[in-house]
Design a protein around this motif. Structure first.
Motif, PDB file in Angstrom:
ATOM      1  N   GLN A 133       0.835  -1.204   0.000  1.00  0.00           N
ATOM      2  CA  GLN A 133       0.000   0.000   0.000  1.00  0.00           C
ATOM      3  C   GLN A 133       0.869   1.253   0.000  1.00  0.00           C
ATOM      4  OE1 GLN A 133      -2.768   0.326   3.308  1.00  0.00           O
ATOM      5  NE2 GLN A 133      -3.324   2.411   2.733  1.00  0.00           N
ATOM      6  N   LYS A 134       1.908   1.235   0.847  1.00  0.00           N
ATOM      7  CA  LYS A 134       2.823   2.389   0.927  1.00  0.00           C
ATOM      8  C   LYS A 134       3.571   2.566  -0.396  1.00  0.00           C
ATOM      9  CE  LYS A 134       6.296   4.498   3.882  1.00  0.00           C
ATOM     10  NZ  LYS A 134       5.632   5.790   3.843  1.00  0.00           N
ATOM     11  N   GLU A 137       1.331   4.099  -3.014  1.00  0.00           N
ATOM     12  CA  GLU A 137       1.137   5.534  -2.742  1.00  0.00           C
ATOM     13  C   GLU A 137       2.353   6.333  -3.224  1.00  0.00           C
ATOM     14  OE1 GLU A 137       0.467   5.857   1.467  1.00  0.00           O
ATOM     15  OE2 GLU A 137      -1.506   4.886   1.342  1.00  0.00           O
ATOM     16  N   LEU A 138       3.542   5.816  -2.935  1.00  0.00           N
ATOM     17  CA  LEU A 138       4.770   6.502  -3.346  1.00  0.00           C
ATOM     18  C   LEU A 138       4.920   6.506  -4.867  1.00  0.00           C
ATOM     19  CD1 LEU A 138       7.166   5.166  -0.568  1.00  0.00           C
ATOM     20  CD2 LEU A 138       6.650   7.570  -0.969  1.00  0.00           C
ATOM     21  N   ASP A 140       2.546   6.425  -6.969  1.00  0.00           N
ATOM     22  CA  ASP A 140       1.527   7.361  -7.454  1.00  0.00           C
ATOM     23  C   ASP A 140       2.057   8.794  -7.400  1.00  0.00           C
ATOM     24  OD1 ASP A 140      -0.999   7.872  -8.504  1.00  0.00           O
ATOM     25  OD2 ASP A 140      -1.846   8.327  -6.530  1.00  0.00           O
ATOM     26  N   ARG A 141       2.814   9.110  -6.353  1.00  0.00           N
ATOM     27  CA  ARG A 141       3.377  10.450  -6.194  1.00  0.00           C
ATOM     28  C   ARG A 141       4.299  10.832  -7.338  1.00  0.00           C
ATOM     29  NH1 ARG A 141       5.889  11.136  -0.254  1.00  0.00           N
ATOM     30  NH2 ARG A 141       7.010  12.811  -1.292  1.00  0.00           N
ATOM     31  N   LYS A 145       2.448   4.653 -10.728  1.00  0.00           N
ATOM     32  CA  LYS A 145       1.623   3.607 -10.110  1.00  0.00           C
ATOM     33  C   LYS A 145       1.233   2.537 -11.139  1.00  0.00           C
ATOM     34  CE  LYS A 145      -2.409   3.066  -7.111  1.00  0.00           C
ATOM     35  NZ  LYS A 145      -3.573   3.763  -6.516  1.00  0.00           N
TER      36      LYS A 145
END
Length: 258
Positions: A133-134, A137-138, A140-141, A145
């Motif tokens: 999950q982390k 998220e990273l 995606d930043r 992703k």
């Protein structure tokens, strides 16, 4: 001891080879404060990368001290607050210092997601679900992703370096060390990596960056260190370094790179 204002205190750092015949670092002292974007510039062979790699002991200094978060990490043993002798855990220390190299060092047989989750699961004991999950998220930043299940060979150099940055961030470090992160990239890919680094700076991440990108040093750095011949010749704000260089050595360097 490091003061509250300093994350890293470097004093009289030396790195000599061949019995002192080669002085890669010759008495460098510098402080890095929380939130600093400290950019290290200078000609090739000036000791920039040796300085950076000494900060997390990838290079063993010959002399001097590095105090990181209150602990002199150049000493193999130290006394804790109770006066007990403790052996320095270098691996634990490196968890707090994210490192991004010129070359991406991604495992080619693993997907991007697997590359991202390996250390948080093995070193920090995160569950697979939490680590994934982390990682997503990273990714995606940095706009990657959708490449989570791709392999490194399927990514461009710029994409690989963006993955290398967020892989280091997945360990939640206190400082990020960048060793010429754009020098192995094609020119059109440099901007996408620098953009990620700019965002990190805006978010308050403490960063020490060795780079040849003078535009980045000028625009994003709040402090610039100029090194030559293994010594720290001059340091100051980007304006002081680029607009009002004091030393002849720095003036000569800037005349060649600007």
């Amino acid at each position: 001891m490091a003061t509250r204002d300093n994350l890293i205190e470097v004093k009289d750092l030396k790195k000599h080879y061949h019995g002192g015949a080669i002085k890669a670092l010759d008495g460098v002292s510098a402080d890095i404060h929380p939130g600093d974007v400290c950019v290290v510039i200078g000609p090739s062979g000036s000791g920039k990368s040796t300085f950076l790699r000494s900060l997390n002991l990838l290079e063993e200094p010959t002399g001097g001290s590095i105090v990181f978060e209150g602990t002199d990490i150049t000493r193999k043993k130290y006394k804790d607050e109770n006066g007990k002798t403790v052996r320095l855990d270098v691996d634990k220390l490196r968890q707090k210092m994210g490192m991004v190299f010129q070359h991406f060092n991604l495992f080619p047989h693993m997907t991007i997601l697997e590359n991202m989750t390996l250390a948080p699961m093995k070193v920090k004991g995160m569950s697979k679900e939490e680590a994934e999950q982390k990682a997503l998220e990273l990714l995606d930043r940095v706009g990657l992703k959708d490449r989570a299940n791709a392999y490194p060979i399927q990514l461009s150099g710029g994409q690989k370096q963006r993955v290398a940055i967020v892989r280091a961030l997945a360990m939640e470090p206190d400082v990020m060390l960048f060793d010429e992160p754009t020098s192995a990239l094609d020119p059109e890919m440099v901007g996408e990596v620098l953009d990620v680094m700019k965002k990190l700076a805006e978010e308050g991440m403490t960063m020490v960056v060795v780079t040849h990108e003078m535009g980045f040093a000028r625009e994003v750095g709040n402090r610039v260190l100029f090194m030559a011949d293994g010594m720290l010749i001059e340091e100051g704000t980007p304006e002081e370094i680029f607009e009002h260089p004091k030393s002849a050595r720095l003036q000569d360097f800037l005349s060649k790179v600007l």
